[in-house]
Design an enzyme around this catalytic site. Structure first.
Site, mmCIF file in Angstrom:
data_model
loop_
_atom_site.group_PDB
_atom_site.id
_atom_site.type_symbol
_atom_site.label_atom_id
_atom_site.label_comp_id
_atom_site.label_asym_id
_atom_site.label_seq_id
_atom_site.Cartn_x
_atom_site.Cartn_y
_atom_site.Cartn_z
ATOM 1 N N ARG A 185 17.103 -9.653 2.569
ATOM 2 C CA ARG A 185 16.519 -10.334 3.725
ATOM 3 C C ARG A 185 15.025 -10.586 3.532
ATOM 4 O O ARG A 185 14.543 -11.710 3.705
ATOM 5 C CB ARG A 185 16.734 -9.499 4.986
ATOM 6 C CG ARG A 185 18.183 -9.386 5.450
ATOM 7 C CD ARG A 185 18.241 -8.606 6.752
ATOM 8 N NE ARG A 185 19.599 -8.433 7.241
ATOM 9 C CZ ARG A 185 20.356 -7.395 6.952
ATOM 10 N NH1 ARG A 185 19.889 -6.433 6.173
ATOM 11 N NH2 ARG A 185 21.579 -7.284 7.431
ATOM 12 N N VAL A 186 14.278 -9.527 3.192
ATOM 13 C CA VAL A 186 12.830 -9.681 3.049
ATOM 14 C C VAL A 186 12.513 -10.542 1.834
ATOM 15 O O VAL A 186 11.710 -11.480 1.909
ATOM 16 C CB VAL A 186 12.135 -8.313 2.941
ATOM 17 C CG1 VAL A 186 10.630 -8.495 2.750
ATOM 18 C CG2 VAL A 186 12.406 -7.478 4.186
ATOM 19 N N ASP A 208 18.250 -9.679 -8.990
ATOM 20 C CA ASP A 208 19.008 -8.857 -8.046
ATOM 21 C C ASP A 208 20.462 -8.891 -8.480
ATOM 22 O O ASP A 208 21.161 -9.886 -8.280
ATOM 23 C CB ASP A 208 18.865 -9.383 -6.616
ATOM 24 C CG ASP A 208 19.388 -8.395 -5.587
ATOM 25 O OD1 ASP A 208 20.371 -7.691 -5.894
ATOM 26 O OD2 ASP A 208 18.807 -8.308 -4.494
ATOM 27 N N ALA A 216 7.964 -2.460 -0.234
ATOM 28 C CA ALA A 216 9.328 -1.942 -0.093
ATOM 29 C C ALA A 216 9.292 -0.429 0.081
ATOM 30 O O ALA A 216 9.042 0.065 1.178
ATOM 31 C CB ALA A 216 10.160 -2.361 -1.309
ATOM 32 N N ARG A 217 9.508 0.312 -0.991
ATOM 33 C CA ARG A 217 9.464 1.773 -0.955
ATOM 34 C C ARG A 217 8.463 2.246 -2.009
ATOM 35 O O ARG A 217 8.452 1.762 -3.144
ATOM 36 C CB ARG A 217 10.834 2.401 -1.242
ATOM 37 C CG ARG A 217 11.996 1.805 -0.479
ATOM 38 C CD ARG A 217 11.771 1.676 1.006
ATOM 39 N NE ARG A 217 11.575 2.933 1.708
ATOM 40 C CZ ARG A 217 11.174 3.001 2.968
ATOM 41 N NH1 ARG A 217 10.909 1.899 3.648
ATOM 42 N NH2 ARG A 217 11.028 4.167 3.544
ATOM 43 N N ASP A 226 1.509 -1.782 0.127
ATOM 44 C CA ASP A 226 1.666 -1.375 1.530
ATOM 45 C C ASP A 226 2.319 -0.002 1.621
ATOM 46 O O ASP A 226 2.203 0.674 2.637
ATOM 47 C CB ASP A 226 2.517 -2.402 2.276
ATOM 48 C CG ASP A 226 2.602 -2.111 3.761
ATOM 49 O OD1 ASP A 226 1.545 -2.064 4.407
ATOM 50 O OD2 ASP A 226 3.722 -1.910 4.273
ATOM 51 N N GLU A 279 3.359 9.660 1.225
ATOM 52 C CA GLU A 279 2.706 9.189 2.447
ATOM 53 C C GLU A 279 2.621 10.343 3.441
ATOM 54 O O GLU A 279 3.608 11.074 3.613
ATOM 55 C CB GLU A 279 3.491 8.022 3.053
ATOM 56 C CG GLU A 279 3.517 6.807 2.136
ATOM 57 C CD GLU A 279 4.285 5.625 2.746
ATOM 58 O OE1 GLU A 279 4.745 5.738 3.902
ATOM 59 O OE2 GLU A 279 4.409 4.594 2.070
ATOM 60 N N HIS A 284 1.276 1.489 5.074
ATOM 61 C CA HIS A 284 2.676 1.218 5.422
ATOM 62 C C HIS A 284 2.778 0.406 6.721
ATOM 63 O O HIS A 284 3.382 0.838 7.711
ATOM 64 C CB HIS A 284 3.466 2.514 5.552
ATOM 65 C CG HIS A 284 4.941 2.334 5.334
ATOM 66 N ND1 HIS A 284 5.729 3.298 4.774
ATOM 67 C CD2 HIS A 284 5.780 1.295 5.608
ATOM 68 C CE1 HIS A 284 6.988 2.882 4.712
ATOM 69 N NE2 HIS A 284 7.041 1.660 5.229
#
Length: 527
Positions: free
Chosen positions: A149-150, A169, A229-230, A254, A259, A279
């Site tokens: 989606r992103v 992907d 993302a992660r 981000d 974290e 984030h």
């Protein structure tokens, strides 16, 4: 119901819960030890990425029914541990898609044009146009790792900047790439061709440190890397050395490996080349409202006995399909419960046969509902659609599914063949118009039973007087019979009687029924 909100979410979701009478505790300051002490009080928890729901915490969550992640990523939740306890885990994918995609483009543009550093210099009284000369996005190649989606929205936005977009992907069909105007390539080819590389994958064993020292060595000199993302998708030490050496021109992050970040985070040294945010990908007013509302609504669905829209540990089915199969899930649960109440035998094997219209549908949730119904009355655990398959496997129960598009008599039919150590027993049920459920066959005896209420099932010899004596005995004990169904294999042979009762009979009455000549066995249970 009591719900803990342990991370910051919008008031919009909290209001939805409170309007339904849910007792909501909003506490985003819980330390780990406090969480261990408090979690057992709640039936639900809404969280984002900061609350650790690991095996130790979940072991204390004795009343927890549902975990709602307000967002898409869930690597802070031990889904397997939750599943073992029968806790539904759900997330809200798609609700912050645009926010995350826009954050990616903001970092990309800011990194390319040195916006952050130029702004900081001006605030410090320095005017230096040449030092902050940037590069254009126009005609550059963007490599997207993860075209979900992103990633798909980033592709569309990047094309608006006249960028050429390639993607890797392995789980995305070629047709999606074609629709998006994106060339799907192998991972190494993406690394070699891209001027910008952006990550949009979940955190899995495959994607952990997918950008590492080896990956960076295959990239173009002067590549720019973005991660919204992660954090653990990127080896921050490898990125540090890549930027330090000049191989990587810059990075926009981000998310981070740990974290919140600490003072010894090595990338903080590279202020001129690395821009970072705490984030914020899904943190916009709109996205926070969306994920909060979706998490609250799905949580209420679980509390009301329905399935969530986007479960993480229940077989996932398209919402439209789920609406169609929901009556069959209810029927399957009733069939399993009927078997357990009727025979109560040790189950060794279950075959679920789907015939007619239902055979065209996704049936895994229906089979799971069969197991839930079978196991709930006999296992000293809370069995639900989350853990039924797991409990069945642990108990060594073999589960078989079969399908046939035709059914001799009914437009749809679900049949259970349950094998215990002694014999095989068969039950069949159907769904009529408007979700009307019926059990239509009990071990070869035709029936028409509404599977609800208190049921009495007798195994008896077909002989005159048996049914009359049963009716008289119930009448004299003030127990009303709401309905009665009879079946037999032949005159004078074995017969079954199913009564729906207004009240559960006392044990003494059951003993009196067993004294009637011809009655072999009686089972009373509630559906």
């Amino acid at each position: 119901m009591k719900v803990l909100v342990s991370d910051e979410i919008s008031e919009a979701g909290i209001e939805i819960l409170e309007k339904k009478g849910v007792d909501v505790t909003y506490n985003t300051e819980l330390g780990y030890e406090e969480l261990l002490e408090e979690i057992g009080k709640y039936h639900g928890i809404i969280l984002r990425s900061m609350t650790p729901l690991n095996e130790e915490v979940l072991a204390k969550a004795d009343n927890l029914k549902v975990i709602a992640r307000a967002g898409s990523g869930y690597d802070n939740i031990d889904v397997e541990a939750a599943s073992k306890k029968g806790i539904i885990v759900l997330n809200t994918p798609g609700q912050n898609t645009i926010s995350a995609a826009e954050q990616t483009m903001a970092l990309m543009a800011g990194l390319s044009r040195n916006i952050y550093h130029a702004n900081k210099a001006l605030h410090e009284g320095v005017w230096n146009r040449s030092k902050y000369m940037g590069v254009e996005l126009n005609q550059k190649t963007l490599g997207i790792i993860g075209l979900g989606r992103v990633g798909g929205n980033v592709a569309k936005m990047a094309q608006g900047f006249n960028m050429k977009v390639i993607a890797n992907d392995p789980y995305i069909p070629a047709k999606r790439g074609e629709r998006l105007g994106v060339e799907l390539v192998e991972f190494d080819e993406l690394l070699e061709r891209a001027d910008y590389i952006t990550l949009h994958t979940p955190l899995t064993e495959e994607t952990h440190h997918i950008i590492d020292k080896e990956a960076i060595s295959k990239m173009k000199d002067g590549v720019r890397i973005l991660n919204v993302a992660r954090g653990q998708n990127v080896d921050c030490q490898a990125l540090y050395h890549g930027v330090k050496s000049g191989k990587v021109a810059g990075a926009g992050l981000d998310v981070h490996e740990e974290e919140p970040i600490t003072e010894d985070y090595s990338l903080l040294e590279l202020e001129d080349k690395v821009i970072m945010a705490p984030h914020l990908g899904g943190t916009t007013v709109e996205a926070m409202d969306n994920v909060s509302i979706d998490a609250a609504r799905q949580m209420l669905s679980v509390f009301e006995g329905d399935l969530p829209r986007t479960p993480l540990n229940i077989p996932s089915v398209d919402p439209k399909v789920m609406a169609e199969i929901k009556p069959y899930i209810n029927l399957a649960d009733k069939l399993g419960s009927f078997y357990s109440g009727w025979t109560g035998g040790r189950v060794e094997e279950v075959e679920v046969i789907y015939q007619g219209d239902i055979a065209k549908q996704e049936v895994e949730p229906i089979t799971t509902a069969v197991l839930k119904g079978l196991l709930n009355p006999v296992v000293n655990e809370d069995i639900n659609l989350v853990n039924a398959q797991m409990i069945a496997e642990e108990r060594g129960i073999k589960v078989v599914e079969s399908k046939s598009k035709t059914s001799n008599k009914y437009s749809n039919l679900i049949t259970l063949k349950v094998k215990d150590k002694d014999e095989m027993t068969k039950l069949s049920g159907t769904v009529f118009h408007k979700g009307d459920l019926r059990i239509v066959d009990i071990d070869g005896y035709q029936a028409d039973i509404i599977p609800e209420g208190i049921l009495l099932v007798s195994d008896h010899i077909d002989k005159p007087g048996v049914v009359g004596q049963v009716g008289t005995l119930f009448g004299s004990n003030d127990v009303n019979i709401a309905s009665m169904r009879l079946g037999r294999n032949q005159a004078g042979g074995r017969a079954i009687m199913v009564l729906t009762l207004d009240d559960e009979p006392r044990e003494e009455l059951k003993d009196e029924l067993l004294k009637i000549d011809g009655i072999k066995d009686i089972n009373v249970f509630a559906l």
